[in-house]
Each structure stands twice: as C-alpha cells, then as structure tokens.
Design a protein around this motif. Structure first.
Motif, mmCIF file in Angstrom:
data_model
loop_
_atom_site.group_PDB
_atom_site.id
_atom_site.type_symbol
_atom_site.label_atom_id
_atom_site.label_comp_id
_atom_site.label_asym_id
_atom_site.label_seq_id
_atom_site.Cartn_x
_atom_site.Cartn_y
_atom_site.Cartn_z
ATOM 1 N N PHE A 66 0.513 -1.359 0.060
ATOM 2 C CA PHE A 66 0.097 -0.428 -0.038
ATOM 3 C C PHE A 66 1.146 1.007 0.089
ATOM 4 C CE2 PHE A 66 -2.723 3.079 2.244
ATOM 5 C CZ PHE A 66 -3.588 3.202 1.499
ATOM 6 N N ARG A 67 2.276 1.141 1.103
ATOM 7 C CA ARG A 67 2.957 2.849 0.303
ATOM 8 C C ARG A 67 3.343 2.763 -0.480
ATOM 9 N NH1 ARG A 67 5.641 2.666 6.727
ATOM 10 N NH2 ARG A 67 4.625 2.214 8.224
ATOM 11 N N ARG A 68 3.738 1.651 -1.142
ATOM 12 C CA ARG A 68 4.732 2.050 -2.476
ATOM 13 C C ARG A 68 3.253 2.192 -3.525
ATOM 14 N NH1 ARG A 68 9.741 -0.703 -2.928
ATOM 15 N NH2 ARG A 68 8.778 -1.722 -4.916
ATOM 16 N N GLY A 69 2.977 1.929 -3.405
ATOM 17 C CA GLY A 69 1.224 2.101 -3.790
ATOM 18 C C GLY A 69 1.534 3.572 -4.511
ATOM 19 N N ILE A 70 1.205 4.753 -2.788
ATOM 20 C CA ILE A 70 0.766 5.447 -2.560
ATOM 21 C C ILE A 70 2.175 6.887 -3.477
ATOM 22 C CG2 ILE A 70 0.750 7.590 -0.886
ATOM 23 C CD1 ILE A 70 -0.644 5.115 1.164
ATOM 24 N N VAL A 71 3.641 5.921 -2.841
ATOM 25 C CA VAL A 71 4.512 6.436 -3.261
ATOM 26 C C VAL A 71 4.362 6.846 -5.361
ATOM 27 C CG1 VAL A 71 7.062 6.158 -3.960
ATOM 28 C CG2 VAL A 71 5.903 6.022 -1.576
ATOM 29 N N ARG A 72 3.882 5.931 -5.661
ATOM 30 C CA ARG A 72 4.132 5.384 -7.074
ATOM 31 C C ARG A 72 2.576 5.682 -8.031
ATOM 32 N NH1 ARG A 72 3.455 1.144 -7.152
ATOM 33 N NH2 ARG A 72 5.261 -0.346 -7.860
ATOM 34 N N HIS A 73 2.111 6.408 -7.027
ATOM 35 C CA HIS A 73 1.025 7.266 -7.709
ATOM 36 C C HIS A 73 1.039 8.817 -7.881
ATOM 37 C CE1 HIS A 73 -2.685 8.740 -8.813
ATOM 38 N NE2 HIS A 73 -3.885 8.958 -7.782
#
Length: 296
Positions: free
Chosen positions: A50-57
C-alpha cells in the motif's frame, strides 16, 4: 528533508500546488502526502504494498519517474519490495515425472480405444442377420347397402327456460340536506378552541420567540393589563397558545404571516409588536367582552 522528500516537495512547488489540491486530485489523504514529503514514514498506513502504491501514484501525478522515486523511497525508509518465492521443485502430485494431468490423459485415451474396438467388432464380427421388414397391411373399403344402415333419430332439444324478471334494486335513501354553516361561523369555530382541547403544554415554542422578529409579517406579544384574561392564538393556522394570563403576565412573541388572537376581555388585553414595542390596545379600553384580532 532528504532526497526523497525534497524531490516530492520541489516537484509539487514547481507546479504551484498545495497539499490540499494535490490530495483532492490524487484522492490520497493530505496527511499521507505531507508524511511522504517530510519522510515521516511512521505516519503512513501499514503494508509495504500500500505504501509503495501511494509513492508510485503521487510521483506519477507530479510528473516524476515512479521507478526512481521508489528506489529513493526504499533508501530512505528501508522498505524493500518482497520478492515472490519461486518453488523449483516438482509440482505437488507428481510421481516419477507423471502428474495428475498425464494420468487423466492416459485414461481418456484408453476409454477411446475401447469404444473404437467395440464398434469395429460389432461391424465386422457381429450377427449378419437382419430382422425382416413387416408387411404393411392396407385396409380396403367394402361397399354397404344404405338400407342396412341404422341411423338414430335426433334427440329433441329441451325447452328454453323463461328468464325470471330481475329483482329490483332498492334505491338508496335520499340524504337529508343539513344547513351549511356560514363563513363567520366556520371562522369562529376555527379560531376559538374549547377548554377541553387544551394540551398539556399550552405554548407551541416552535412558533414563538423571546424577542420580536421583524423579518416576518406579524410578530405579536399579548399582556394581561388590569385583570386576568384567557386567550387563544393561532399562527398560520396552527394553534400556538391556549391558556389564561394573570394581571401583568405576558406571552412570548408569536411570529408568522398571519397571527389571530382571541381574548376573553378586550379592555384588559394589551398588545406588543415589532413595529410598536411600546404596546397598544386595539379599540376602546373601556369596551369589555370577547373579541378576535388578526395581524397584520
């Protein structure tokens, strides 16, 4: 602020965006965006994915390379992507190199072979005798003497019953006309409330106020001056007050487009309004008796 957070903050500042605007357009909480820019990773939700998804988005929204920002995020937070485990061993259910799929294929092939063998055997080695086709019997018509025919006589029809005359329907009784009350009687009945209909709570506070309200058409207060009186007040057709006042007592202000006041003694009734805060009487103060007044 380190390289990861400084990169995000600089990219957002170059685009002239606030955290609130970025949160509204990315649907990511501004608290999470602020935590990323300040590298406060403990404020982010749990879960590496979930954290990596926030960074990517967020990096894609700012026009940055997500792969580069993910690498900076891993260096700053120590959060590494979890590599999936690859099982190099044989799949479960394998025995001597043959799995369930191979055994199923072998079974299907054996069944097909047995079916084919049975068909070939029945064609070439079966009984060659065939059942003979039965001879079709065609019926012929033999002419018959018409005199030998016995034709039954027709049965006479029963007489048609005569319909009975319909039973007369009783007429409904004629309603006796009752006298219609006049408009004055209807208004008096609507304005005057009998003492037996008084509610437990004599004041409808939703239609009243402590101070005069000049924003409505009528804002009226009633006072007993010189003795006790009984009054009934309706505001826009709704009963707002129905009780008695002792000498010197006042009601709250009644507010609405149409306020109708019935008093048992006009000479002892004093009125206050938004336009006349000093008070007034409606007619001759010496004329006693019940009367009804409408405001405005």
């Amino acid at each position: 602020m380190a390289a990861f957070g400084d990169t995000l903050h600089s990219a957002r500042a170059q685009r002239g965006l606030s955290l609130i605007e970025a949160a509204q357009q990315t649907y990511i909480s501004r608290f999470y965006l602020d935590a990323l820019e300040k590298e406060n990773f403990s404020a982010l939700p749990d879960g590496s994915t979930f954290r990596r998804g926030i960074v990517r988005h967020y990096s894609s929204y700012l026009g940055l390379d997500p792969a580069v920002l993910l690498k900076l995020y891993e260096e700053a937070s120590g959060d590494r992507a979890v590599e999936p485990l690859i099982n190099q061993g044989p799949p479960p259910g394998m025995s001597n190199g043959l799995g369930y799929l191979n055994f199923s294929m072998i079974g299907v092939v054996l069944v097909l072979c047995l079916v084919g063998f049975a068909w070939v055997y029945s064609v070439y080695f079966g009984d060659s005798t065939r059942p003979e086709t039965p001879t079709q019997i065609i019926a012929t018509l033999t002419p018959m003497d018409p005199s030998a025919l016995v034709i039954p006589s027709p049965t006479p029809k029963p007489p048609t019953p005569t319909p009975e005359p319909p039973t007369p329907t009783p007429e409904p009784p004629t309603a006796t006309s009752e006298p219609v009350p006049t408009e004055e009687e209807q208004e008096a009945a609507a304005e005057v409330t009998d003492d037996t209909d008084i509610d437990d709570e004599p004041i409808n506070y939703e239609l009243t106020s402590e101070e005069a309200d000049s924003s409505v058409a009528a804002s009226v207060q009633v006072e007993a001056n010189g003795g006790s009186i009984c009054i009934a007040v309706t505001v826009d057709g709704a009963v707002a007050y129905d009780d008695c006042l002792e000498d010197g007592e006042r009601t709250r202000y009644f507010n609405g487009d149409l306020v109708v006041v019935y008093t048992s003694n006009e000479a002892l009734t004093y009125f206050y309004s938004a336009t006349s805060p000093g008070g007034f009487v409606m007619s001759d103060p010496l004329a006693d008796g019940p009367v009804t007044h409408s405001f405005p």
